[in-house]
Scaffold this motif. Structure first.
Motif, PDB file in Angstrom:
ATOM      1  N   TYR A  94       0.843  -1.188   0.000  1.00  0.00           N
ATOM      2  CA  TYR A  94       0.000   0.000   0.000  1.00  0.00           C
ATOM      3  C   TYR A  94       0.885   1.247   0.000  1.00  0.00           C
ATOM      4  CZ  TYR A  94      -4.226  -2.677   0.760  1.00  0.00           C
ATOM      5  OH  TYR A  94      -5.283  -3.534   0.600  1.00  0.00           O
ATOM      6  N   TYR A  95       0.534   2.171  -0.893  1.00  0.00           N
ATOM      7  CA  TYR A  95       1.292   3.408  -1.052  1.00  0.00           C
ATOM      8  C   TYR A  95       0.385   4.611  -0.787  1.00  0.00           C
ATOM      9  CZ  TYR A  95       4.457   0.420  -3.763  1.00  0.00           C
ATOM     10  OH  TYR A  95       5.301  -0.581  -4.179  1.00  0.00           O
ATOM     11  N   CYS A  96       0.915   5.609  -0.124  1.00  0.00           N
ATOM     12  CA  CYS A  96       0.214   6.891  -0.104  1.00  0.00           C
ATOM     13  C   CYS A  96       0.861   7.804  -1.133  1.00  0.00           C
ATOM     14  CB  CYS A  96       0.178   7.515   1.282  1.00  0.00           C
ATOM     15  SG  CYS A  96       1.725   8.180   1.863  1.00  0.00           S
ATOM     16  N   ALA A  97       0.070   8.741  -1.594  1.00  0.00           N
ATOM     17  CA  ALA A  97       0.518   9.651  -2.633  1.00  0.00           C
ATOM     18  C   ALA A  97      -0.135  11.008  -2.446  1.00  0.00           C
ATOM     19  CB  ALA A  97       0.177   9.083  -4.012  1.00  0.00           C
ATOM     20  N   ALA A  98       0.513  12.036  -2.980  1.00  0.00           N
ATOM     21  CA  ALA A  98       0.025  13.406  -2.826  1.00  0.00           C
ATOM     22  C   ALA A  98      -0.049  14.094  -4.177  1.00  0.00           C
ATOM     23  CB  ALA A  98       0.946  14.191  -1.899  1.00  0.00           C
ATOM     24  N   ARG A  99      -1.126  14.832  -4.358  1.00  0.00           N
ATOM     25  CA  ARG A  99      -1.217  15.679  -5.542  1.00  0.00           C
ATOM     26  C   ARG A  99      -1.652  17.074  -5.094  1.00  0.00           C
ATOM     27  NH1 ARG A  99      -6.817  13.104  -7.575  1.00  0.00           N
ATOM     28  NH2 ARG A  99      -8.154  14.921  -7.283  1.00  0.00           N
ATOM     29  N   MET A 100      -1.088  18.071  -5.731  1.00  0.00           N
ATOM     30  CA  MET A 100      -1.403  19.448  -5.401  1.00  0.00           C
ATOM     31  C   MET A 100      -2.868  19.722  -5.706  1.00  0.00           C
ATOM     32  SD  MET A 100       0.188  22.239  -4.318  1.00  0.00           S
ATOM     33  CE  MET A 100       1.899  22.200  -4.859  1.00  0.00           C
ATOM     34  N   ARG A 101      -3.501  20.522  -4.866  1.00  0.00           N
ATOM     35  CA  ARG A 101      -4.883  20.933  -5.132  1.00  0.00           C
ATOM     36  C   ARG A 101      -4.996  21.501  -6.532  1.00  0.00           C
ATOM     37  NH1 ARG A 101      -6.989  24.973  -0.718  1.00  0.00           N
ATOM     38  NH2 ARG A 101      -4.948  24.950   0.248  1.00  0.00           N
ATOM     39  N   GLY A 102      -6.023  21.116  -7.254  1.00  0.00           N
ATOM     40  CA  GLY A 102      -6.258  21.640  -8.593  1.00  0.00           C
ATOM     41  C   GLY A 102      -5.527  20.889  -9.693  1.00  0.00           C
ATOM     42  N   THR A 103      -4.769  19.863  -9.331  1.00  0.00           N
ATOM     43  CA  THR A 103      -4.082  19.050 -10.333  1.00  0.00           C
ATOM     44  C   THR A 103      -4.624  17.624 -10.290  1.00  0.00           C
ATOM     45  OG1 THR A 103      -2.288  18.314  -8.877  1.00  0.00           O
ATOM     46  CG2 THR A 103      -2.008  20.437  -9.991  1.00  0.00           C
ATOM     47  N   THR A 104      -4.254  16.844 -11.287  1.00  0.00           N
ATOM     48  CA  THR A 104      -4.731  15.468 -11.370  1.00  0.00           C
ATOM     49  C   THR A 104      -3.630  14.446 -11.194  1.00  0.00           C
ATOM     50  OG1 THR A 104      -4.502  15.470 -13.758  1.00  0.00           O
ATOM     51  CG2 THR A 104      -6.656  16.094 -12.861  1.00  0.00           C
ATOM     52  N   GLU A 105      -2.382  14.873 -11.221  1.00  0.00           N
ATOM     53  CA  GLU A 105      -1.270  13.938 -11.163  1.00  0.00           C
ATOM     54  C   GLU A 105      -0.743  13.818  -9.733  1.00  0.00           C
ATOM     55  OE1 GLU A 105       2.184  15.229 -13.219  1.00  0.00           O
ATOM     56  OE2 GLU A 105       3.313  13.392 -12.863  1.00  0.00           O
ATOM     57  N   TYR A 106      -0.617  12.577  -9.281  1.00  0.00           N
ATOM     58  CA  TYR A 106       0.030  12.318  -7.995  1.00  0.00           C
ATOM     59  C   TYR A 106       1.543  12.346  -8.228  1.00  0.00           C
ATOM     60  CZ  TYR A 106      -4.421  11.007  -5.897  1.00  0.00           C
ATOM     61  OH  TYR A 106      -5.699  11.018  -5.399  1.00  0.00           O
ATOM     62  N   ARG A 107       2.170  13.408  -7.782  1.00  0.00           N
ATOM     63  CA  ARG A 107       3.597  13.573  -8.052  1.00  0.00           C
ATOM     64  C   ARG A 107       4.484  12.970  -6.981  1.00  0.00           C
ATOM     65  NH1 ARG A 107       5.578  19.360  -9.661  1.00  0.00           N
ATOM     66  NH2 ARG A 107       7.397  18.056 -10.060  1.00  0.00           N
ATOM     67  N   TYR A 108       3.930  12.806  -5.782  1.00  0.00           N
ATOM     68  CA  TYR A 108       4.768  12.380  -4.664  1.00  0.00           C
ATOM     69  C   TYR A 108       4.224  11.072  -4.107  1.00  0.00           C
ATOM     70  CZ  TYR A 108       6.043  17.230  -5.174  1.00  0.00           C
ATOM     71  OH  TYR A 108       6.449  18.429  -5.696  1.00  0.00           O
ATOM     72  N   TRP A 109       5.154  10.137  -3.865  1.00  0.00           N
ATOM     73  CA  TRP A 109       4.784   8.797  -3.426  1.00  0.00           C
ATOM     74  C   TRP A 109       5.659   8.366  -2.254  1.00  0.00           C
ATOM     75  CZ3 TRP A 109       0.905   5.906  -5.803  1.00  0.00           C
ATOM     76  CH2 TRP A 109       0.361   6.475  -6.958  1.00  0.00           C
ATOM     77  N   GLY A 110       5.047   7.582  -1.364  1.00  0.00           N
ATOM     78  CA  GLY A 110       5.817   6.964  -0.307  1.00  0.00           C
ATOM     79  C   GLY A 110       6.473   5.683  -0.797  1.00  0.00           C
ATOM     80  N   GLN A 111       7.192   5.030   0.105  1.00  0.00           N
ATOM     81  CA  GLN A 111       7.934   3.820  -0.252  1.00  0.00           C
ATOM     82  C   GLN A 111       7.062   2.563  -0.161  1.00  0.00           C
ATOM     83  OE1 GLN A 111       7.917   5.079   2.732  1.00  0.00           O
ATOM     84  NE2 GLN A 111       7.638   3.305   4.070  1.00  0.00           N
ATOM     85  N   GLY A 112       5.907   2.670   0.456  1.00  0.00           N
ATOM     86  CA  GLY A 112       4.981   1.540   0.535  1.00  0.00           C
ATOM     87  C   GLY A 112       5.106   0.767   1.831  1.00  0.00           C
TER      88      GLY A 112
END
Length: 119
Positions: A94-112
């Protein structure tokens, strides 16, 4: 830029529960929509859940809706995934991810973090 670190994975029997945590650092946490994804061996990574910056409008994959709950604490810069009634088919990294408000791409990911559900 955001750094993400997941924790809380482990081995659990079918029907059991786990709570995953994802701690963020490096930027203002409330600027980001947060998501959880998972990848099982031999399968594509798939969406599990997301939560907007304010904590509203959570969304879930059909396979987990009603069993999993996503939440966040902006003061702690942490997002959670409460997983109940776990099934063997929930076994995955399981991975968490972050995307900037107003965007659609998850640019940042954890290691799982590994979740294994035994039958």
């Amino acid at each position: 830029q955001v750094q993400l670190v997941e924790s809380g994975g482990g081995l659990v029997q079918a029907g059991g529960s786990l709570r995953l945590s994802c701690a963020a650092s490096g930027d203002t946490f409330s600027r980001y929509t947060m998501g959880w994804f998972r990848q099982a061996p031999g399968k594509e990574r798939e969406f599990v859940a997301l939560i907007t910056w304010s904590g509203g409008s959570p969304d879930y994959a059909d396979t987990v809706r009603g069993r999993f709950t996503i939440s966040r604490d902006n003061l702690k810069s942490t997002v959670y995934l409460q997983m109940n009634n776990l099934k063997p088919e929930d076994t995955a990294v399981y991975y968490c991810a972050a995307r900037m408000r107003g965007t659609t791409e998850y640019r940042y990911w954890g290691q799982g973090t590994q979740v294994t559900v035994s039958s």
